[in-house]
Design a protein around this motif. Sequence first.
Motif, mmCIF file in Angstrom:
data_model
loop_
_atom_site.group_PDB
_atom_site.id
_atom_site.type_symbol
_atom_site.label_atom_id
_atom_site.label_comp_id
_atom_site.label_asym_id
_atom_site.label_seq_id
_atom_site.Cartn_x
_atom_site.Cartn_y
_atom_site.Cartn_z
ATOM 1 N N ALA A 127 0.818 -1.211 0.000
ATOM 2 C CA ALA A 127 0.000 0.000 0.000
ATOM 3 C C ALA A 127 0.854 1.264 0.000
ATOM 4 C CB ALA A 127 -0.939 0.002 1.203
ATOM 5 N N ASP A 128 2.040 1.184 0.592
ATOM 6 C CA ASP A 128 2.917 2.349 0.697
ATOM 7 C C ASP A 128 3.953 2.423 -0.416
ATOM 8 O OD1 ASP A 128 1.629 3.159 3.000
ATOM 9 O OD2 ASP A 128 3.038 2.129 4.341
ATOM 10 N N GLU A 186 -5.072 -9.940 -9.734
ATOM 11 C CA GLU A 186 -6.057 -9.343 -8.841
ATOM 12 C C GLU A 186 -5.400 -8.782 -7.590
ATOM 13 O OE1 GLU A 186 -9.127 -12.119 -7.955
ATOM 14 O OE2 GLU A 186 -9.757 -12.346 -10.046
ATOM 15 N N LEU A 187 -4.343 -9.450 -7.128
ATOM 16 C CA LEU A 187 -3.611 -8.951 -5.957
ATOM 17 C C LEU A 187 -2.942 -7.622 -6.291
ATOM 18 C CD1 LEU A 187 -1.384 -11.012 -3.557
ATOM 19 C CD2 LEU A 187 -0.513 -8.891 -4.532
ATOM 20 N N LEU A 188 -2.322 -7.549 -7.464
ATOM 21 C CA LEU A 188 -1.672 -6.303 -7.873
ATOM 22 C C LEU A 188 -2.684 -5.181 -8.012
ATOM 23 C CD1 LEU A 188 0.758 -7.717 -10.602
ATOM 24 C CD2 LEU A 188 1.313 -7.134 -8.238
ATOM 25 N N ALA A 246 1.160 2.266 -7.011
ATOM 26 C CA ALA A 246 2.558 1.940 -7.300
ATOM 27 C C ALA A 246 2.771 1.657 -8.780
ATOM 28 C CB ALA A 246 2.984 0.730 -6.477
ATOM 29 N N GLU A 247 3.971 1.945 -9.231
ATOM 30 C CA GLU A 247 4.401 1.443 -10.535
ATOM 31 C C GLU A 247 4.723 -0.038 -10.364
ATOM 32 O OE1 GLU A 247 8.060 1.894 -13.774
ATOM 33 O OE2 GLU A 247 8.034 3.126 -11.938
ATOM 34 N N VAL A 256 9.287 -2.335 -3.225
ATOM 35 C CA VAL A 256 8.952 -3.668 -2.723
ATOM 36 C C VAL A 256 9.270 -4.687 -3.805
ATOM 37 C CG1 VAL A 256 7.086 -5.230 -2.014
ATOM 38 C CG2 VAL A 256 7.136 -2.876 -1.159
ATOM 39 N N ARG A 257 9.974 -5.733 -3.415
ATOM 40 C CA ARG A 257 10.201 -6.870 -4.324
ATOM 41 C C ARG A 257 9.198 -7.954 -3.944
ATOM 42 N NH1 ARG A 257 10.371 -10.062 -8.048
ATOM 43 N NH2 ARG A 257 12.274 -10.989 -8.900
ATOM 44 N N LEU A 258 8.282 -8.266 -4.847
ATOM 45 C CA LEU A 258 7.179 -9.174 -4.548
ATOM 46 C C LEU A 258 7.409 -10.531 -5.216
ATOM 47 C CD1 LEU A 258 4.369 -9.280 -3.140
ATOM 48 C CD2 LEU A 258 3.377 -8.627 -5.353
#
Length: 307
Positions: A68-69, A83-85, A92-93, A120-122
């Motif tokens: 979120a941040d 859907e999560l993204l 976020a980019e 963030v690395r997801l």
Amino acid sequence: MSDDADAPADAAANPQAAIDAASAARAEGRDPRLYEHTAGDDQRGIPFVGAGPGDPRLLTVAGRDLLADADLVVHAGSLVNSELLAEYCVDAETVSSIGKDLEELIPLMRDSYEAGDTVVRLHSGDPAVYGAALEQMDALESEGVPTYIVPGVTSAFAAAATLRTQLTLNGAANHVAFTRPQGKTLDAEDDHIADFVEMGDVTTCIYLGTHAVPETMDRLVEEGIDPETPVAVVYHASWPDEDVLTGTVATIGDEIEDAGYRASAMVVIGDAVGAGDYERSYLYGGWANRGPDDDSADDAGEEVEAD
């Protein structure tokens, strides 16, 4: 990061050198941050977040808050549910890491972080299980960018939930093995699937092996594994198109070929698959009503931790 242009610390140019240097440093002593933070702490740097198995609701609260941040989210492409993204990365980019090597990923994340962005690395599932996270973290750390891991739900746990069973069951499965089959990444002599299954009381969870299920099952039979050993294949565990195939070592290869699945499935082998013939645990046995001075209660308490 050093200002010396000749310094060997440029991980973007030579990530292997950064990995080797980090490995050598670990041999000399532990990172002091091990004693300063727990897994749930907010920390400085780029978090490597586990996205979970697929369903956005299985993302951890910590992961949700970090996304979120975020200003930049580098994610594992189609391995992360879109859907999560869409739900958690609105501001976020987002950049897919699919098709990008370390030489491209490291400067992308480093430059954004050094420009003041929240990065963030997801990763899919949990970064600690076949995530290739540490090599990225070592390369970033060599560039002066701190990193840390935020755990996620791995697909083996989602598969167990779908199958409505436990991976460990008294009298049926006392151990769990996370493994992968031989192939491009793993040499034949390092494939221990038959060893795990042969033990009998191990639930063997095979990652990254959907394409190789028929060949793997054939090898198990050739190596003397009981062809009637239960097997379940959970395709896209927790995704909207989740599918479950159940059978045995002898039959599951044909089933998965008929279904046409070549990737993104968790293969679970062992008696825990059907949750049959397990024994009641000690957790809710008669010892629970005994007093604290009863020696047998102490023994049973140790058993509870194992259950």
